[in-house]
Design a protein around this motif. Structure first.
Motif, PDB file in Angstrom:
ATOM      1  N   ASP A   2      47.544  41.546  39.950  1.00  0.00           N
ATOM      2  CA  ASP A   2      46.580  42.087  38.984  1.00  0.00           C
ATOM      3  C   ASP A   2      45.573  42.969  39.723  1.00  0.00           C
ATOM      4  O   ASP A   2      45.050  42.583  40.771  1.00  0.00           O
ATOM      5  CB  ASP A   2      45.852  40.950  38.271  1.00  0.00           C
ATOM      6  N   LYS A 196      45.121  44.554  24.375  1.00  0.00           N
ATOM      7  CA  LYS A 196      46.308  44.923  25.144  1.00  0.00           C
ATOM      8  C   LYS A 196      46.738  46.333  24.756  1.00  0.00           C
ATOM      9  O   LYS A 196      47.296  46.557  23.688  1.00  0.00           O
ATOM     10  CB  LYS A 196      47.436  43.931  24.879  1.00  0.00           C
ATOM     11  N   THR A 198      48.889  48.191  26.601  1.00  0.00           N
ATOM     12  CA  THR A 198      50.335  48.108  26.839  1.00  0.00           C
ATOM     13  C   THR A 198      50.635  46.702  27.329  1.00  0.00           C
ATOM     14  O   THR A 198      49.724  45.863  27.424  1.00  0.00           O
ATOM     15  CB  THR A 198      50.803  49.132  27.905  1.00  0.00           C
ATOM     16  N   ASP A 199      51.889  46.419  27.656  1.00  0.00           N
ATOM     17  CA  ASP A 199      52.232  45.108  28.193  1.00  0.00           C
ATOM     18  C   ASP A 199      51.535  44.837  29.514  1.00  0.00           C
ATOM     19  O   ASP A 199      51.365  43.681  29.904  1.00  0.00           O
ATOM     20  CB  ASP A 199      53.750  45.004  28.390  1.00  0.00           C
ATOM     21  N   ARG A 200      51.122  45.884  30.207  1.00  0.00           N
ATOM     22  CA  ARG A 200      50.524  45.712  31.534  1.00  0.00           C
ATOM     23  C   ARG A 200      49.036  46.067  31.602  1.00  0.00           C
ATOM     24  O   ARG A 200      48.362  45.687  32.554  1.00  0.00           O
ATOM     25  CB  ARG A 200      51.281  46.562  32.563  1.00  0.00           C
ATOM     26  N   VAL A 201      48.531  46.790  30.638  1.00  0.00           N
ATOM     27  CA  VAL A 201      47.135  47.245  30.682  1.00  0.00           C
ATOM     28  C   VAL A 201      46.319  46.570  29.586  1.00  0.00           C
ATOM     29  O   VAL A 201      46.702  46.584  28.412  1.00  0.00           O
ATOM     30  CB  VAL A 201      47.048  48.774  30.530  1.00  0.00           C
ATOM     31  N   SER A 247      42.154  46.032  33.238  1.00  0.00           N
ATOM     32  CA  SER A 247      43.085  45.287  34.079  1.00  0.00           C
ATOM     33  C   SER A 247      44.496  45.833  33.967  1.00  0.00           C
ATOM     34  O   SER A 247      44.942  46.226  32.884  1.00  0.00           O
ATOM     35  CB  SER A 247      43.079  43.802  33.675  1.00  0.00           C
ATOM     36  N   PHE A 248      45.179  45.838  35.101  1.00  0.00           N
ATOM     37  CA  PHE A 248      46.582  46.227  35.158  1.00  0.00           C
ATOM     38  C   PHE A 248      47.345  45.135  35.878  1.00  0.00           C
ATOM     39  O   PHE A 248      47.026  44.785  37.022  1.00  0.00           O
ATOM     40  CB  PHE A 248      46.757  47.557  35.899  1.00  0.00           C
ATOM     41  N   ASN A 249      48.336  44.510  35.218  1.00  0.00           N
ATOM     42  CA  ASN A 249      49.099  43.461  35.872  1.00  0.00           C
ATOM     43  C   ASN A 249      50.493  43.959  36.213  1.00  0.00           C
ATOM     44  O   ASN A 249      51.050  44.814  35.520  1.00  0.00           O
ATOM     45  CB  ASN A 249      49.171  42.213  35.001  1.00  0.00           C
ATOM     46  N   PHE A 250      51.042  43.412  37.291  1.00  0.00           N
ATOM     47  CA  PHE A 250      52.347  43.866  37.754  1.00  0.00           C
ATOM     48  C   PHE A 250      53.132  42.701  38.347  1.00  0.00           C
ATOM     49  O   PHE A 250      52.563  41.626  38.580  1.00  0.00           O
ATOM     50  CB  PHE A 250      52.190  44.992  38.777  1.00  0.00           C
TER      51      PHE A 250
END
Length: 250
Positions: A2, A196, A198-201, A247-250
């Motif tokens: 993250d 949310k 996107t799924d990641r942001v 936040s950006f998760n990966f």
């Protein structure tokens, strides 16, 4: 993993006001694997309040933290433990560099109504305080993209070294005494709205209100405040602050 960026109107932690009348920018990077996590976090103060009048205020990097943790779930019970190293920088050019600090913590939580948690923090190295925090939270999901999270915490602090202002008791005039602090400290209420994108942001507007839990806490929060007034007793003892988290998760 993250990557997050906090842009907030104040830096507040465990009863202490660490910025005033400026925006703080706090980047955070976390990498996790099978319950283990490593995090690095920092604080940039865009206008340090304590800068002397004869010096120009400017963006100042005030703190870098390294955090290591492990957590595991057993049914409805969550257990965790962690270690933190707090590296501080001078609050302005020419100022003395504050002592670095180290801390360990242990957490127990339950996946039941209000998600209660209990976390114990123990500062060591230079400072010696214990900080015990109880918390509850509840999330209301509006849809798959937007939810409202409400949270509240209450903290109790036991000072270990009265030479440190953040561990000492303060008198009715908010002046530091030679006694160690040992009482309820602060309550913090927080409302946030994770969105949310996107799924990641995720973009999260957030607002918090911190307030003292008793007379000793009120004197302590005034004594450790930054407000420039003639008497410490005239300083604010509650704080309203908020901002945006990206936040950006990966």
């Amino acid at each position: 993993g993250d990557v997050s960026l906090y842009v907030l109107s104040a830096y507040y932690s465990k009863g202490v006001e660490s910025s005033r009348n400026s925006i703080v920018i706090q980047p955070s990077l976390t990498i996790g694997y099978k319950g283990f996590a490593a995090n690095i976090w920092g604080n940039l103060d865009t206008g340090p309040y304590q800068t002397p009048v004869d010096r120009t205020k400017k963006n100042t990097w005030t703190e870098t933290d390294v955090n290591l943790s492990y957590s595991k779930t057993f049914g409805i019970v969550n257990l965790g433990a962690g270690y933190s190293y707090f590296a501080y920088s001078p609050p302005f050019d020419g100022a003395a560099r504050p002592d670095d600090q180290q801390e360990v913590n242990a957490t127990v939580g339950m996946n039941v109504l209000l998600n209660p948690t209990l976390t114990v923090y123990k500062l060591f190295d230079k400072g010696q305080r214990w900080y015990i925090q109880m918390g509850v939270s509840h999330t209301i999901e509006f849809n798959k993209a937007v939810s409202l999270k409400l949270a509240g915490t209450a903290g109790y602090m036991i000072g270990g070294d009265a030479a440190y202002a953040t561990e000492a008791r303060f008198d009715e005039n908010a002046n530091q005494t030679t006694d160690k602090y040992n009482a309820l400290l602060d309550g913090v209420l927080t409302a946030s709205l994770p969105i949310k994108v996107t799924d990641r942001v995720t973009i999260t507007p957030t607002v918090s209100y911190a307030f003292p839990l008793g007379t000793d806490a009120k004197n302590y929060m005034k004594g450790n405040g930054l407000e420039s007034v003639t008497n410490n007793a005239d300083r604010a003892n509650s704080f309203l602050f908020g901002g945006l988290i990206i936040s950006f998760n990966f």
